[in-house]
Design an enzyme around this catalytic site. Structure first.
Site, PDB file in Angstrom:
ATOM      1  CD  GLU B  90      -2.067  -2.197   1.201  1.00 22.79           C
ATOM      2  OE1 GLU B  90      -0.952  -2.638   1.546  1.00 22.79           O
ATOM      3  OE2 GLU B  90      -3.046  -2.915   0.982  1.00 22.79           O
ATOM      4  CG  HIS B 159     -10.343  -6.493   8.094  1.00 22.38           C
ATOM      5  ND1 HIS B 159      -9.515  -7.071   9.016  1.00 22.38           N
ATOM      6  CD2 HIS B 159      -9.767  -6.705   6.886  1.00 22.38           C
ATOM      7  CE1 HIS B 159      -8.471  -7.619   8.393  1.00 22.38           C
ATOM      8  NE2 HIS B 159      -8.610  -7.414   7.102  1.00 22.38           N
TER       9      HIS B 159
END
Lengths: 400, 360
Positions: B90, B159
């Site tokens: 990322e 998450h």
């Protein structure tokens, strides 16, 4: 030619005491000891250090050609950066420059050599020790110094400061260690995407070389064959930490692993130029990225807050200055091969000193940015918007 | 009943109705059911076609058709150059995307979920958001960071975080949070065309939800202005302000409350930053009561900001009671269904809060 003769004759006039202004070119030619342009060697070839190679069969050439014109240009560039950085040191100590100031003196051959090897249409991005590259990428000295002093005539109108100067095809000046490396690969991606045969030179230091995002970037750059030259400017110290204390492997040119690498003498502008040319050709041939470690040295500490002598000895600094200074090295080559005269180099020095002095004058007298522009440039291409000030009644205006 | 019928029959270009859920369909010409996922897909497809500089990169966006199938079919149509699968990096690929934007392209950088954007947040804030300002206008960064944000179902604490407040804190970013298909389509097209860094917060639970879309909202140049909220339901007694999935819950609560004679005005923020304070103020000056509803945590959140702004502006004097915030519970998201269900606002929580605010 006229200028050269005038310079020589003026120099001789100072020695003989004659009135310089009264001399004309023709009179100068009558001076007993005269040197015409044709006396200078127009071009010479120099032996340069062989680069250490990683993942490459062959490397850059071990001999470099230098024309007189190039020699003078590289000299001028490096001397300008040197004097500009020393002026910044002075202004900082006078508290006219504040905040961060990371000086580049000692490393001039890196910036000058790279610029000599690439095209103005190529791209370059570096970290915070950026003043040298800001100059080589085309920003005038006065706009650099005025940015350091936080004035409206600065290249970023005083809003960026030392670490945030930009120019066409020059993306700063980046304050977060290592963050510029993925950015540089992204710029290279844009070059590849647009098919314009341009490359991106992406610089980082020996300290940044241990950042994880650099390895993420190496992976993607190699995978996608991005036309990116990753340049590690290894000046032996990441702030106060020597390379031996920071890195399990100090062979920074090998750290790209599957990416080929070169280790280069970063104090020799010709070495840097040849290596950068080699690397640029590699990228333009579509072979993907390449790593270039430039072994160099900074005379100043990490920043102006760091005297630079708590983690290294004064003897070490002095030794580099006397044996490996990039400007001295070039000067010796030019003089030793009759490619320039001591007087003309001195004249260049004088000119540069004046330019830097004028730039400093501008940088200290230019007004600060106007307060009503405080909130501008938050968004591009947007209609004016309101920005909250320090209190609810302070409604400030922002334009693009 | 009459009230809800009246607002549903409200004419105009607005067609953001959860038609399927209400069993009510407009009879306008060429009204089509499109789910949020397809709306996003179409928006990207059209913008990729319109401007060659636009490209998409992220994990699984190409050959896998997108982790949540939002980019389905795009790789097949546009190929490797425009739709790029990245390794799991990322920080690296977000930085690459920002660099590409600086050099003249218009990237869409997908985070598989915004939870993973934390790995890359330095690139979003320090490299993207601040650069136009630091360069005094020399270097724009036209980039969109998009992906699902907030809670999903059963994916637990790491998450499920909502990042609206974190990103909306920072000057230099635009932060957008669509609710329905029209929002998704119009706002994504606007975000891609915007010359600034835009954080585009989707919601995984909304991807499969169909909404009716008008012909106008399906046209190639349909965009929704960033920075403008939408009144989804007009009302007189209380203003409900929300974003993303919770707009739907507010409308559900409004329907129930209407039967009890409480008339709710529901505002869909659409954009978190810049916040459309005027829209909220105008409504509060009419209804005199305000309830904010969000999925994120209460402290330093979107609702907290709305409270502060209302207090600082003209609408404060029109409030008959303090502003009420309905938020996610101030804990990391648990896994067990019963616990998860009680960690986020439900319709009953909104109804309860409205009644408390109105003191009924």
């Amino acid at each position: 030619m006229k200028t050269m003769l005038a310079i020589i004759s003026n120099a001789l006039c100072r020695i003989t005491g004659k009135n310089a202004g009264a001399q004309t070119v023709s009179e100068g030619a009558r001076v007993v000891v005269s040197r015409s342009l044709s006396d200078f060697t127009p071009q010479a070839t120099f032996d340069i250090k062989r680069c250490d190679l990683h993942g490459l069969e062959a490397g850059p050439p071990v001999r470099a050609e230098l024309t007189r014109e190039q020699g003078l240009q590289y000299y001028r560039t490096m001397q300008t950066v040197r004097r500009m950085e020393l002026k910044a040191d002075q202004l900082y100590k006078q508290k006219i420059i504040r905040g961060f100031c990371h000086l580049y003196d000692g490393q001039e051959a890196c910036a000058a050599g790279i610029e000599a090897a690439i095209n103005p249409s190529d791209h370059l991005i570096t970290a915070y020790r950026a003043h040298g590259f800001t100059f080589t990428r085309g920003v005038p000295i006065k706009e650099i110094l005025a940015e350091l002093t936080g004035r409206k005539g600065g290249v970023a109108k005083g809003k960026g400061g030392s670490m945030h100067m930009y120019a066409p095809h020059f993306y700063g000046g980046n304050g977060i260690v290592g963050a510029q490396v993925p950015l540089g690969a992204g710029i290279a991606l844009a070059c590849q995407y647009q098919g314009n045969n341009q490359i991106c030179v992406t610089l980082y230091g020996d300290g940044a070389a241990n950042q994880g995002q650099i390895f993420e970037t190496f992976n993607m750059a190699a995978l996608w064959k991005l036309p990116c030259i990753f340049v590690c400017e290894n000046n032996k110290y990441g702030m106060g930490t020597s390379v031996e204390r920071a890195a399990a492997s100090t062979d920074y040119y090998k750290r790209g692993d599957f990416i080929p690498g070169l280790r280069v003498d970063g104090m020799d502008v010709l070495c840097v130029r040849e290596a950068a040319r080699f690397a640029a050709d590699h990228c333009r041939a579509g072979k993907g990225p390449i790593v270039m470690e430039l072994q160099t040295y900074r005379y100043h500490g990490h920043s102006m807050s760091d005297p630079g002598v708590s983690y290294r000895t004064r003897e070490e600094i002095q030794e580099v200055r006397s044996k490996s200074d990039p400007i001295s090295m070039l000067k010796e080559r030019l003089l030793g091969n009759n490619m320039a005269s001591a007087e003309e180099l001195k004249e260049i020095d004088i000119q540069i000193r004046k330019e830097v002095e004028d730039a400093a004058q501008y940088a200290t007298s230019d007004p600060e940015p106007p307060l009503d522009e405080l909130c501008n440039h938050v968004f591009a291409s947007s209609p004016p918007l309101e920005v909250r000030g320090t209190n609810p009644w302070a409604r400030l205006k922002s334009v693009s | 009943m009459a009230t809800s019928l009246r607002c549903f029959l409200r004419s105009g270009k607005r067609a953001g109705l959860v038609a399927a859920q209400r069993g009510f369909s407009r009879s306008s010409a060429a009204a089509v059911q499109v789910n949020v996922r397809d709306a996003l897909n179409q928006a990207m497809d059209e913008e990729l076609e319109r401007d060659e500089r636009v490209f998409l990169l992220g994990e699984e966006v190409a050959q896998y058709d997108g982790a949540y199938k939002v980019s389905r079919g795009l790789w097949k149509k546009y190929g490797d150059k425009r739709i790029i699968d990245t390794p799991i990096s990322e920080m690296g690929f977000a930085g690459i995307a920002v660099g590409a934007a600086m050099a003249g392209l218009r990237p869409i950088c997908e985070f598989m979920t915004f939870n993973f954007s934390m790995q890359a947040i330095d690139q979003v804030i320090n490299s993207a958001a601040k650069t136009y300002y630091m360069s005094a206008g020399l270097q724009p960064v036209p980039i969109v960071f998009r992906g699902p944000n907030g809670a999903s179902a059963g994916v637990a604490a790491q998450h499920s975080q909502c990042f609206a407040a974190w990103y909306a804190h920072c000057p230099g970013l635009k932060v957008v949070s669509p609710w329905n298909s029209e929002d998704a389509r119009g706002l994504l097209k606007a975000a891609i065309r915007d010359d600034n860094p835009v954080v585009f917060l989707e919601n995984e639970l909304m991807y499969g939800v169909p909404f009716e879309m008008s012909e106008e909202s399906l046209s190639k140049n349909f965009t929704i202005p960033i920075g403008k909220a939408k009144v989804e339901r007009q009302g007189a007694h209380v203003t409900l302000v929300s974003h993303s999935r919770f707009v739907g819950l507010c409308l559900d609560a409004a329907a129930v409350l209407a039967k009890e004679g409480v008339d709710c005005e529901v505002i869909n923020l659409r954009t978190i930053r810049p916040l459309d304070v005027e829209c909220i103020e105008g409504s509060v000056m009419k209804t005199n009561h305000l309830v904010t509803v969000e999925g994120g945590w209460p402290q330093f959140g979107v609702g907290a900001e709305i409270c502060a702004r209302i207090m600082e502006g003209p609408a404060f004097n029109y409030l008959d009671s303090p502003v009420t915030r309905v938020t996610g519970v101030d804990i990391p998201m648990p896994y067990a269904k019963i616990l998860e269900d009680h960690s986020l606002p439900q319709v009953k929580d909104i109804i309860f809060s409205v009644k408390k605010t109105l003191n009924v």
